[in-house]
Design a protein around this motif. Structure first.
Motif, PDB file in Angstrom:
ATOM      1  N   PRO A  30       0.836  -1.197   0.000  1.00 30.38           N
ATOM      2  CA  PRO A  30       0.000   0.000   0.000  1.00 30.38           C
ATOM      3  C   PRO A  30       0.873   1.250   0.000  1.00 30.38           C
ATOM      4  O   PRO A  30       2.021   1.212   0.472  1.00 30.38           O
ATOM      5  N   PRO A  31       0.367   2.361  -0.521  1.00 30.58           N
ATOM      6  CA  PRO A  31       1.156   3.594  -0.514  1.00 30.58           C
ATOM      7  C   PRO A  31       1.498   4.005   0.918  1.00 30.58           C
ATOM      8  O   PRO A  31       0.713   3.808   1.838  1.00 30.58           O
ATOM      9  N   SER A  32       2.673   4.581   1.090  1.00 29.98           N
ATOM     10  CA  SER A  32       3.081   5.079   2.399  1.00 29.98           C
ATOM     11  C   SER A  32       3.144   6.596   2.438  1.00 29.98           C
ATOM     12  O   SER A  32       3.376   7.180   3.486  1.00 29.98           O
ATOM     13  N   ALA A  34       1.207  10.226   0.655  1.00 27.05           N
ATOM     14  CA  ALA A  34       0.174  10.833  -0.184  1.00 27.05           C
ATOM     15  C   ALA A  34       0.557  12.280  -0.460  1.00 27.05           C
ATOM     16  O   ALA A  34       1.130  12.955   0.388  1.00 27.05           O
ATOM     17  N   LEU A  53      -3.952   9.968   3.050  1.00 29.77           N
ATOM     18  CA  LEU A  53      -3.300   8.688   2.830  1.00 29.77           C
ATOM     19  C   LEU A  53      -4.332   7.562   2.844  1.00 29.77           C
ATOM     20  O   LEU A  53      -4.294   6.668   1.999  1.00 29.77           O
ATOM     21  N   GLY A  54      -5.267   7.610   3.761  1.00 28.81           N
ATOM     22  CA  GLY A  54      -6.335   6.614   3.793  1.00 28.81           C
ATOM     23  C   GLY A  54      -7.168   6.647   2.531  1.00 28.81           C
ATOM     24  O   GLY A  54      -7.530   5.598   1.973  1.00 28.81           O
ATOM     25  N   ARG A  57      -5.174   5.032  -0.280  1.00 23.70           N
ATOM     26  CA  ARG A  57      -5.149   3.572  -0.136  1.00 23.70           C
ATOM     27  C   ARG A  57      -6.488   2.943  -0.499  1.00 23.70           C
ATOM     28  O   ARG A  57      -6.528   1.870  -1.088  1.00 23.70           O
ATOM     29  N   ASP A  58      -7.586   3.604  -0.158  1.00 24.03           N
ATOM     30  CA  ASP A  58      -8.918   3.051  -0.420  1.00 24.03           C
ATOM     31  C   ASP A  58      -9.378   3.221  -1.863  1.00 24.03           C
ATOM     32  O   ASP A  58     -10.074   2.374  -2.405  1.00 24.03           O
ATOM     33  N   SER A  67       0.065   9.910  -5.733  1.00 22.18           N
ATOM     34  CA  SER A  67       1.392   9.413  -5.398  1.00 22.18           C
ATOM     35  C   SER A  67       2.444  10.112  -6.250  1.00 22.18           C
ATOM     36  O   SER A  67       2.114  10.900  -7.137  1.00 22.18           O
TER      37      SER A  67
END
Length: 80
Positions: A30-32, A34, A53-54, A57-58, A67
Motif C-alpha cells: 500500500p502507498p506510504s 500521499a 493517505l487513507g 489507499r482506499d 502518489s
C-alpha cells in the motif's frame, strides 16, 4: 536487536519480527505517502495527511490524493 531488524528464531532460521505485511507479486504494498495540492499560506495537519493517505489507499490516485508515480495538476488533470 535494532528496531525493524531481523533475528534468529530458536531453530536458527531468520525471523521477520512479525512487523512487515505480507506482499506477493499480485499485491503491491500500500502507498506510504500521499500528495495533494494545498492553497498558498495553508499548512495541513497530521490528521489531514492521514485522511488523504487513507483515501489514496482506499480509492487509488486521484486529484484528492495522489502518489509520486501518478500525479495530478492543481486543476485536477492527470500530469504527464
Amino acid at each position: 536487536m535494532p528496531v525493524g531488524g531481523r533475528g534468529l528464531d530458536r531453530s536458527g532460521r531468520a525471523s521477520s519480527g512479525g512487523w512487515a505485511p505480507t506482499v506477493t507479486p499480485s499485491s503491491p504494498p500500500p502507498p506510504s505517502t500521499a500528495r495533494w495540492w494545498v492553497a498558498d499560506g495553508r499548512r495541513p495537519t497530521v490528521d489531514q495527511a492521514l485522511a488523504r493517505l487513507g483515501f489514496l489507499r482506499d480509492h487509488g490516485p486521484s486529484p484528492q490524493a495522489f502518489s509520486l508515480l501518478r500525479r495530478f495538476t492543481v486543476d485536477g488533470r492527470r500530469a504527464r
